[in-house]
Design a protein around this motif. Sequence first.
Motif, short mmCIF file in Angstrom:
data_model
loop_
_atom_site.label_atom_id
_atom_site.label_comp_id
_atom_site.label_asym_id
_atom_site.label_seq_id
_atom_site.Cartn_x
_atom_site.Cartn_y
_atom_site.Cartn_z
N VAL A 136 0.84 -1.20 0.00
CA VAL A 136 0.00 0.00 0.00
C VAL A 136 0.88 1.25 0.00
CG1 VAL A 136 -1.77 1.30 1.24
CG2 VAL A 136 -1.86 -1.21 1.19
N SER A 137 0.51 2.22 -0.82
CA SER A 137 1.19 3.51 -0.91
C SER A 137 0.17 4.60 -0.67
CB SER A 137 1.83 3.67 -2.30
OG SER A 137 2.31 4.99 -2.49
N THR A 138 0.51 5.57 0.20
CA THR A 138 -0.43 6.63 0.57
C THR A 138 0.27 7.99 0.51
OG1 THR A 138 -1.45 5.07 2.12
CG2 THR A 138 -2.09 7.38 2.32
N PHE A 139 -0.39 8.98 -0.07
CA PHE A 139 0.18 10.32 -0.14
C PHE A 139 -0.92 11.37 -0.20
CE2 PHE A 139 -0.37 8.93 -4.49
CZ PHE A 139 -0.80 10.06 -5.18
N SER A 140 -0.54 12.60 0.11
CA SER A 140 -1.43 13.75 0.02
C SER A 140 -1.26 14.40 -1.35
CB SER A 140 -1.09 14.76 1.12
OG SER A 140 -1.66 16.03 0.86
N PRO A 405 -11.59 26.69 -2.80
CA PRO A 405 -11.41 25.24 -2.64
C PRO A 405 -12.72 24.50 -2.89
CG PRO A 405 -11.55 26.29 -0.49
CD PRO A 405 -11.57 27.40 -1.50
N ILE A 406 -12.60 23.32 -3.51
CA ILE A 406 -13.78 22.46 -3.67
C ILE A 406 -13.68 21.25 -2.75
CG2 ILE A 406 -14.25 23.17 -6.04
CD1 ILE A 406 -12.87 20.58 -6.95
N ALA A 407 -12.50 21.01 -2.16
CA ALA A 407 -12.33 19.89 -1.24
C ALA A 407 -11.09 20.11 -0.38
CB ALA A 407 -12.21 18.57 -2.00
N ASP A 408 -11.18 19.65 0.88
CA ASP A 408 -10.06 19.72 1.81
C ASP A 408 -9.53 18.32 2.09
OD1 ASP A 408 -10.60 22.43 2.00
OD2 ASP A 408 -11.77 22.25 3.85
N ASP A 409 -8.29 18.27 2.56
CA ASP A 409 -7.66 17.02 3.03
C ASP A 409 -7.83 15.88 2.02
OD1 ASP A 409 -6.97 18.40 5.31
OD2 ASP A 409 -8.67 17.68 6.48
N VAL A 410 -7.36 16.11 0.81
CA VAL A 410 -7.49 15.12 -0.26
C VAL A 410 -6.30 14.17 -0.19
CG1 VAL A 410 -7.78 14.76 -2.73
CG2 VAL A 410 -8.68 16.84 -1.67
N LYS A 411 -6.59 12.87 -0.04
CA LYS A 411 -5.56 11.84 0.09
C LYS A 411 -5.79 10.76 -0.96
CE LYS A 411 -6.08 12.46 5.10
NZ LYS A 411 -6.48 11.79 6.36
N VAL A 412 -4.68 10.16 -1.40
CA VAL A 412 -4.74 9.07 -2.37
C VAL A 412 -4.04 7.86 -1.77
CG1 VAL A 412 -4.06 8.29 -4.67
CG2 VAL A 412 -4.74 10.67 -4.32
N GLN A 413 -4.66 6.70 -1.95
CA GLN A 413 -4.05 5.45 -1.51
C GLN A 413 -4.17 4.42 -2.63
OE1 GLN A 413 -5.62 2.68 1.81
NE2 GLN A 413 -3.94 3.79 2.80
N VAL A 414 -3.06 3.75 -2.92
CA VAL A 414 -3.03 2.74 -3.98
C VAL A 414 -2.57 1.42 -3.37
CG1 VAL A 414 -2.08 2.08 -6.21
CG2 VAL A 414 -2.47 4.50 -5.70
N ARG A 436 0.08 4.60 6.16
CA ARG A 436 -1.11 3.88 5.71
C ARG A 436 -2.32 4.20 6.58
NH1 ARG A 436 -1.55 -2.76 4.95
NH2 ARG A 436 -3.79 -2.83 4.46
N GLU A 437 -2.10 4.29 7.88
CA GLU A 437 -3.22 4.55 8.79
C GLU A 437 -3.73 5.98 8.71
OE1 GLU A 437 0.65 4.68 11.19
OE2 GLU A 437 -0.25 3.46 9.59
N ASP A 438 -2.92 6.89 8.13
CA ASP A 438 -3.35 8.29 8.00
C ASP A 438 -4.50 8.45 7.01
OD1 ASP A 438 -1.41 9.09 9.77
OD2 ASP A 438 0.05 9.65 8.22
N PHE A 439 -4.65 7.48 6.12
CA PHE A 439 -5.66 7.62 5.07
C PHE A 439 -7.07 7.72 5.64
CE2 PHE A 439 -8.42 5.77 1.70
CZ PHE A 439 -8.17 6.71 0.71
N LYS A 440 -7.38 6.90 6.65
CA LYS A 440 -8.73 6.91 7.23
C LYS A 440 -8.87 7.88 8.39
CE LYS A 440 -11.25 3.35 7.70
NZ LYS A 440 -11.85 2.06 8.10
N ASP A 441 -7.76 8.44 8.85
CA ASP A 441 -7.80 9.34 9.99
C ASP A 441 -8.15 10.75 9.51
OD1 ASP A 441 -7.47 10.80 12.29
OD2 ASP A 441 -5.50 9.95 12.80
N ASP A 442 -9.37 11.17 9.80
CA ASP A 442 -9.81 12.49 9.33
C ASP A 442 -9.17 13.64 10.08
OD1 ASP A 442 -11.39 11.35 7.43
OD2 ASP A 442 -13.27 11.48 8.58
N LYS A 443 -8.43 13.35 11.12
CA LYS A 443 -7.72 14.42 11.84
C LYS A 443 -6.38 14.76 11.19
CE LYS A 443 -7.75 12.29 15.84
NZ LYS A 443 -8.57 11.11 15.47
N VAL A 444 -5.91 13.90 10.30
CA VAL A 444 -4.63 14.13 9.63
C VAL A 444 -4.82 15.08 8.46
CG1 VAL A 444 -2.76 13.06 8.31
CG2 VAL A 444 -3.71 11.90 10.32
N ASP A 445 -4.06 16.16 8.47
CA ASP A 445 -4.18 17.18 7.43
C ASP A 445 -3.57 16.68 6.12
OD1 ASP A 445 -4.71 19.90 6.48
OD2 ASP A 445 -2.52 20.08 6.41
#
Length: 595
Positions: A136-140, A405-414, A436-445
């Motif tokens: 799994v790869s995760t980035f903002s 802005p049309i969306a905040d805290d946009v994250k991508v996970q593959v 990896r766990e940051d993806f579902k954490d809505d507190k992570v900017d």
Amino acid sequence: MQQTCDIPGRRLPGALLAALLFLAACAQTTEPTAPASKSTPSAPPPQASRPQAELAERKLQRGEAPLAMEAPSPRASMDAAMSLERSPQTGAAALHYYHPYPPPPYYPRPPVIPPGNDRFPDKEPTGVLSVAEHPVSTFSVDVDTASYAFVRRALTGGRLPPREAVRVEELVNYFPYAYPAPQDRAQPFRVTTTAMPTPWSADSRLLHIAIRGYDIARAERPRANVVLLIDTSGSMQPNDRLPLLQQGFRLFAQQLRDDDRVAIVTYAGQAQTALEPTAGRDRHKIVETIDNLRAGGSTAGGEGLQRAYALAERHFDKQAVNRVILATDGDFNVGIVDPKELERFIVAKRKSGIYLSIFGVGVGNLNDALMQRLAQAGNGNAAYIDSLLEARKAMSQELASTLFPIADDVKVQVEFNPAAVAEYRLIGYETRMLSREDFKDDKVDAGDIGAGHTVTALYEITPTGAKQRRIDPLRYQSEREPVAPPPPTSRTDELAFVRLRYKLPGEAASRLIEQPVRAADVLARLDAVPVEQRFAAAAVAFAQRLRGESALDGFSYAAIADLANAARGADPEGYRAEFVRLVCMAETLGAVAQR
């Protein structure tokens, strides 16, 4: 076959240099000047001395070519040419002066930029990862464009950019792309994936992820409540700093609606309010304040931020987009100067609904590293203004993307399928990596996307059956052995699974978009790939080449230029044509540096 960068300098840089030096020497000694205007009296031509004239007369009588007369000065020899002719009436020799040709048009050279004290975030490129160990790869997301504009300035100024100044994601995301658009604001994104051949490697593939945001029509956008925070310290005096920003903000003012509001705060030795919140209909007042700004003094940037945010809070509009726009070279030396303290301050203000965007200028003491940190902390974007054309793009044409802005805290996970993909690497986004766990954490900017923005990310992936792999297989276990029992439904037809999380402005809970990348959709030939994806591949190749990454060792600047030139597509503003020229410039500078 003629190639895009097919110039003699590629094969014979020494001959090219010699020719350039010869032409430069000739230009210094033989450049003609325009004839004097008839209405303006000109200085009398230099006269030859009597012995010189007599010597020339005797040589002419003997049938010899006269020697060049001794010119009074080098300047006089440039102003006029001489000829010695016999008069048909008297038979006497006379010395004549004439102006042969008008001068060619004058094109000033771009300024040569010396290395300075510019500061950039220095992150090592992301390495190759095994899917068996890291599936799994995760980035903002990142929509900044500052790196591309700085690279352009360096190349047009005659030098290759510093390695740390090149951020892959900002080069590829600088360009507009005609990706498929979302249908409405209810789901403001559309994700498109493309698997295609890697131009620089026969053993890998590129996974291209395209995200396009919903665009807002001018009549539908909310009001803008903006505080312009403008650095007027002494370092902002050069023409490429405050004077350039003043031109850009004049363009910005022309885009304001009548119900928008703008305030202006400046800072040098201390911060002050130059303009209280003013309606967009009073553009002349806004422009007049901008035109009257002058640079001088130290840099109390921390105090300027405090005053700008205080002004934005005092006039906060719940029905508007509230934003501070900081324009600076990033040199803070008075007041709050600790980057971490500045970052904490901006994060606290972001939570109150006031965002921050940054326009950087100048070279020599540009603090790009600080501007990147502050823009990310303030839920905004960072752009670098190197010319009036870039000011037009960032401060006028793309104003909606910057402000709304049309969306905040946009994250991508593959998630990669180990049955189909052996290894991968994310190209760029080093400063935007998440756990990896940051993806579902809505507190992570995470990053924010403005109206109409596009985001591009590319992975280089190695199929399981490839002949060459960068990571050796494990000795004591098989990478193909599943850690857990396989799921009831087979996923052998998928390469990867892409997830996108985002929050609508003002919402606390994130929303999710998911879609698979199917093996059957992999394009076998590069010429079958759409031009948008091929051009993005050229952009990431150029960035990697500038950074000296080993993955591009066998892929030349000429090959990158050919790839980009064949994928220019619709290019109404000429951004892609300019890109090809920059690639050719980098090749030429590289050839010169090898001498």
